[in-house]
Motif scaffolding. Structure first.
Motif, PDB file in Angstrom:
ATOM      1  N   GLN A  78     -59.678  -2.247   8.538  1.00 31.77           N
ATOM      2  CA  GLN A  78     -59.818  -2.212   7.095  1.00 31.77           C
ATOM      3  C   GLN A  78     -61.237  -1.836   6.691  1.00 31.77           C
ATOM      4  O   GLN A  78     -62.185  -2.084   7.426  1.00 31.77           O
ATOM      5  CB  GLN A  78     -59.479  -3.587   6.492  1.00 31.77           C
ATOM      6  N   VAL A  79     -61.322  -1.226   5.547  1.00 29.82           N
ATOM      7  CA  VAL A  79     -62.617  -0.839   4.989  1.00 29.82           C
ATOM      8  C   VAL A  79     -62.759  -1.498   3.624  1.00 29.82           C
ATOM      9  O   VAL A  79     -61.837  -1.449   2.809  1.00 29.82           O
ATOM     10  CB  VAL A  79     -62.730   0.687   4.862  1.00 29.82           C
ATOM     11  N   GLN A  80     -63.895  -2.084   3.385  1.00 29.78           N
ATOM     12  CA  GLN A  80     -64.191  -2.655   2.077  1.00 29.78           C
ATOM     13  C   GLN A  80     -65.145  -1.716   1.348  1.00 29.78           C
ATOM     14  O   GLN A  80     -66.121  -1.236   1.931  1.00 29.78           O
ATOM     15  CB  GLN A  80     -64.817  -4.043   2.193  1.00 29.78           C
ATOM     16  N   VAL A  81     -64.842  -1.478   0.098  1.00 27.48           N
ATOM     17  CA  VAL A  81     -65.628  -0.552  -0.719  1.00 27.48           C
ATOM     18  C   VAL A  81     -66.025  -1.274  -2.005  1.00 27.48           C
ATOM     19  O   VAL A  81     -65.154  -1.732  -2.744  1.00 27.48           O
ATOM     20  CB  VAL A  81     -64.814   0.712  -1.056  1.00 27.48           C
ATOM     21  N   VAL A 106     -63.570   6.146   0.306  1.00 26.08           N
ATOM     22  CA  VAL A 106     -63.906   6.360   1.709  1.00 26.08           C
ATOM     23  C   VAL A 106     -62.666   6.950   2.383  1.00 26.08           C
ATOM     24  O   VAL A 106     -61.600   6.340   2.372  1.00 26.08           O
ATOM     25  CB  VAL A 106     -64.303   5.040   2.397  1.00 26.08           C
ATOM     26  N   ASN A 107     -62.832   8.140   2.908  1.00 28.06           N
ATOM     27  CA  ASN A 107     -61.707   8.833   3.525  1.00 28.06           C
ATOM     28  C   ASN A 107     -61.893   8.920   5.032  1.00 28.06           C
ATOM     29  O   ASN A 107     -62.920   9.418   5.492  1.00 28.06           O
ATOM     30  CB  ASN A 107     -61.571  10.230   2.916  1.00 28.06           C
ATOM     31  N   LYS A 108     -60.888   8.431   5.746  1.00 24.81           N
ATOM     32  CA  LYS A 108     -60.909   8.493   7.203  1.00 24.81           C
ATOM     33  C   LYS A 108     -59.779   9.376   7.719  1.00 24.81           C
ATOM     34  O   LYS A 108     -59.304   9.194   8.848  1.00 24.81           O
ATOM     35  CB  LYS A 108     -60.790   7.081   7.774  1.00 24.81           C
ATOM     36  N   GLY A 109     -59.360  10.335   6.903  1.00 27.72           N
ATOM     37  CA  GLY A 109     -58.296  11.232   7.319  1.00 27.72           C
ATOM     38  C   GLY A 109     -57.000  10.474   7.561  1.00 27.72           C
ATOM     39  O   GLY A 109     -56.582   9.661   6.741  1.00 27.72           O
ATOM     40  N   GLY A 125     -56.778   6.559   7.154  1.00 30.65           N
ATOM     41  CA  GLY A 125     -56.751   5.803   5.908  1.00 30.65           C
ATOM     42  C   GLY A 125     -57.656   6.326   4.828  1.00 30.65           C
ATOM     43  O   GLY A 125     -58.589   7.088   5.069  1.00 30.65           O
ATOM     44  N   ASP A 126     -57.349   5.907   3.627  1.00 30.21           N
ATOM     45  CA  ASP A 126     -58.058   6.316   2.414  1.00 30.21           C
ATOM     46  C   ASP A 126     -58.294   5.034   1.627  1.00 30.21           C
ATOM     47  O   ASP A 126     -57.331   4.324   1.298  1.00 30.21           O
ATOM     48  CB  ASP A 126     -57.170   7.284   1.637  1.00 30.21           C
TER      49      ASP A 126
END
Length: 116
Positions: free
Chosen positions: A1-4, A97-100, A103-104
């Motif tokens: 997971q990414v936190q933004v 944040v885009n990781k292709g 995930g987005d």
């Protein structure tokens, strides 16, 4: 997971400036692009500025020459310097944040209001 997490929005008079910040944390390995989009009331979300992993930057036509995106890779933070703001820049600004295929990720948004 990414936190933004975005910060820096607010109310400014036309012709003024604001600086937005976006801090990304968590599983950011494989990040391809990080940048800003905005959505005004009753309109679709649109590109403001994006920074790619290769160092390229892209701007929406309406902000070219007025807005600048920059990155602090050590802090996993991206900034949006907005100058010569106009009422039509009023919108909720979202960091992406885009990781292709991995995930987005979107922040919660920060309101920017420009008064005439």
């Amino acid at each position: 997971q990414v936190q933004v997490v975005e910060s820096g929005g607010g109310l400014v008079q036309a012709g003024g400036s604001l600086r937005l910040s976006c801090a990304a944390s968590g599983s950011i390995f494989g990040l391809l692009k990080i940048g800003w989009y905005r959505q005004a009331a009753g309109k679709q979300r649109e590109l403001v500025a994006v920074s790619t992993i290769g160092g390229g930057t892209y701007y929406g036509d309406s902000v070219k020459g007025r807005f600048t995106i920059s990155r602090d890779n050590a802090k996993n933070t991206v900034y949006l310097q907005m100058n010569s703001l106009q009422p039509e820049d009023t919108a909720v600004y979202y960091c992406n944040v885009n990781k292709g295929a991995s995930g987005d990720y979107w922040g919660q948004g920060t309101q920017v209001t420009v008064s005439s």
